[in-house]
Design a protein around this motif. Sequence first.
Motif, PDB file in Angstrom:
ATOM      1  N   LEU A 267       9.787   1.895 -14.353  1.00 27.89           N
ATOM      2  CA  LEU A 267       8.710   2.231 -15.279  1.00 27.89           C
ATOM      3  C   LEU A 267       7.392   1.713 -14.739  1.00 27.89           C
ATOM      4  O   LEU A 267       7.313   0.597 -14.223  1.00 27.89           O
ATOM      5  CB  LEU A 267       8.990   1.614 -16.651  1.00 27.89           C
ATOM      6  N   ARG A 268       6.334   2.534 -14.868  1.00 31.11           N
ATOM      7  CA  ARG A 268       4.984   2.099 -14.490  1.00 31.11           C
ATOM      8  C   ARG A 268       4.051   2.226 -15.695  1.00 31.11           C
ATOM      9  O   ARG A 268       4.166   3.144 -16.504  1.00 31.11           O
ATOM     10  CB  ARG A 268       4.443   2.932 -13.327  1.00 31.11           C
ATOM     11  N   PHE A 269       3.128   1.284 -15.760  1.00 30.84           N
ATOM     12  CA  PHE A 269       2.161   1.218 -16.855  1.00 30.84           C
ATOM     13  C   PHE A 269       0.861   1.883 -16.418  1.00 30.84           C
ATOM     14  O   PHE A 269       0.329   1.591 -15.339  1.00 30.84           O
ATOM     15  CB  PHE A 269       1.908  -0.247 -17.211  1.00 30.84           C
ATOM     16  N   MET A 270       0.322   2.760 -17.272  1.00 35.10           N
ATOM     17  CA  MET A 270      -0.922   3.442 -16.940  1.00 35.10           C
ATOM     18  C   MET A 270      -2.094   2.570 -17.382  1.00 35.10           C
ATOM     19  O   MET A 270      -2.693   2.765 -18.446  1.00 35.10           O
ATOM     20  CB  MET A 270      -0.960   4.832 -17.572  1.00 35.10           C
ATOM     21  N   ARG A 299       5.320  -1.954 -13.853  1.00 32.17           N
ATOM     22  CA  ARG A 299       4.308  -2.152 -12.819  1.00 32.17           C
ATOM     23  C   ARG A 299       3.100  -1.266 -13.106  1.00 32.17           C
ATOM     24  O   ARG A 299       3.228  -0.140 -13.571  1.00 32.17           O
ATOM     25  CB  ARG A 299       4.889  -1.824 -11.447  1.00 32.17           C
ATOM     26  N   SER A 300       1.922  -1.760 -12.799  1.00 28.83           N
ATOM     27  CA  SER A 300       0.702  -0.983 -12.993  1.00 28.83           C
ATOM     28  C   SER A 300       0.653   0.185 -12.010  1.00 28.83           C
ATOM     29  O   SER A 300       1.140   0.089 -10.882  1.00 28.83           O
ATOM     30  CB  SER A 300      -0.521  -1.876 -12.781  1.00 28.83           C
ATOM     31  N   ILE A 301       0.016   1.277 -12.416  1.00 31.65           N
ATOM     32  CA  ILE A 301      -0.167   2.392 -11.492  1.00 31.65           C
ATOM     33  C   ILE A 301      -1.217   2.065 -10.431  1.00 31.65           C
ATOM     34  O   ILE A 301      -1.465   2.889  -9.548  1.00 31.65           O
ATOM     35  CB  ILE A 301      -0.526   3.704 -12.223  1.00 31.65           C
ATOM     36  N   ARG A 302      -1.824   0.880 -10.509  1.00 33.97           N
ATOM     37  CA  ARG A 302      -2.643   0.417  -9.390  1.00 33.97           C
ATOM     38  C   ARG A 302      -1.759   0.249  -8.152  1.00 33.97           C
ATOM     39  O   ARG A 302      -2.224   0.420  -7.023  1.00 33.97           O
ATOM     40  CB  ARG A 302      -3.306  -0.920  -9.722  1.00 33.97           C
ATOM     41  N   ASP A 303      -0.490  -0.114  -8.367  1.00 29.72           N
ATOM     42  CA  ASP A 303       0.481  -0.158  -7.277  1.00 29.72           C
ATOM     43  C   ASP A 303       1.016   1.251  -7.061  1.00 29.72           C
ATOM     44  O   ASP A 303       1.429   1.912  -8.018  1.00 29.72           O
ATOM     45  CB  ASP A 303       1.646  -1.096  -7.608  1.00 29.72           C
ATOM     46  N   ASP A 313      11.903  -2.757  -7.356  1.00 28.69           N
ATOM     47  CA  ASP A 313      11.651  -3.336  -8.673  1.00 28.69           C
ATOM     48  C   ASP A 313      12.053  -2.337  -9.759  1.00 28.69           C
ATOM     49  O   ASP A 313      11.210  -1.719 -10.414  1.00 28.69           O
ATOM     50  CB  ASP A 313      10.170  -3.709  -8.796  1.00 28.69           C
ATOM     51  N   GLY A 314      13.353  -2.175  -9.937  1.00 29.20           N
ATOM     52  CA  GLY A 314      13.863  -1.244 -10.930  1.00 29.20           C
ATOM     53  C   GLY A 314      15.376  -1.173 -10.888  1.00 29.20           C
ATOM     54  O   GLY A 314      16.041  -1.947 -10.183  1.00 29.20           O
ATOM     55  N   LEU A 315      15.932  -0.242 -11.622  1.00 31.29           N
ATOM     56  CA  LEU A 315      17.373  -0.052 -11.675  1.00 31.29           C
ATOM     57  C   LEU A 315      17.818   0.781 -10.475  1.00 31.29           C
ATOM     58  O   LEU A 315      17.430   1.941 -10.337  1.00 31.29           O
ATOM     59  CB  LEU A 315      17.758   0.659 -12.978  1.00 31.29           C
TER      60      LEU A 315
END
Length: 344
Positions: A267-270, A299-303, A313-315
């Motif tokens: 999952l990424r955060f906008m 994680r931020s979408i900056r990454d 960093d995930g499943l």
Amino acid sequence: MAPGRGTDPTDSITEMSVSEDASSSLCYDSEEGAVSSGQARSHGKPMASSGATPGSSLQYHPHSTAKSSGNSPSHTSQASPSVAVMSSGGVHELLECPVCTNSMFPPIHQCPNGHTLCSHCKARVHNRCPTCRYELGNIRCLALEKVAESLELPCKHNSLGCPEILPYYCKVKHEALCAFRPYCCPYAGSECAVTGDVLALVAHLRDDHKVDMHNGSTFNHRYVKQNPQEVENATWMLTVFNCFGQHFCLHFEAFQLGGAPVYMAFLRFMGDDSDAKAFGYSLEVGGNGRKLMWQGVPRSIRDSHRKVRDSHDGLIIQRSMALFFSGGDGKELKLRVTGRIWKE
């Protein structure tokens, strides 16, 4: 098969098919040249160069006093051009490389006729001035470097809300990390160069990439792929969730990890990383009485998508396990991924 839409806004079910793989700022380094010792100021005004009248700045007249005989000086020399007062717009033009049109930083080179260009482009033009075609030699334009050192300019993201006024040599480094800089499109299935704020990117994902949109903090997605043995570095379409007044991107894809194919969901955060840390999420996949679970921070979408994926960093699901969850016959991948997002 395109993503389907769930009927329950809080428990969405999406079936997704494979798409093409995604293939994966310049900051001035103080070690390469002079850097102004001034610090960035907020809500300030640009300062005039030393000796200039208020509201004005210095401009370099591109005519060197360096003398040359033959084609070009064979030794390193330093130009001593004259300067005159004029608008900051003229100074900006002087500091723009005529080849790449980027801002120039030390060492700034010039030909014997006074035409300047940046150090990166000097090698590209094979030591020939792009303006007069004269041999460049090794002349530094120290006067223009000093003029640049005296400037203080607003961040280029000031129209987006950044209040910083910065020394010229600190400006590029700040802009590369500015909290007000636009976000890159988080879609991983193509090389997309679109940038913008979060709401603009949400509309772009929906209208241009046809990404599935859901409201709610829980999800129940089913991913289907025929002939899973053929999946090699394939990126799966993402889904966007709107909850807690924020937007999140759920990715699911296949890629090679140490020569072995695996599946991964994350999952990424906008938004920015500092805001992403206020949330948590969990993912779960299983079948045949077995279950894998993951819990983490979005994680931020900056990454970039690739950076998050390559950090694992995930499943992560091995292909053999994924096929086992799918029924074990190996003819079709059928994974059901469930999860939820919460605010810490």
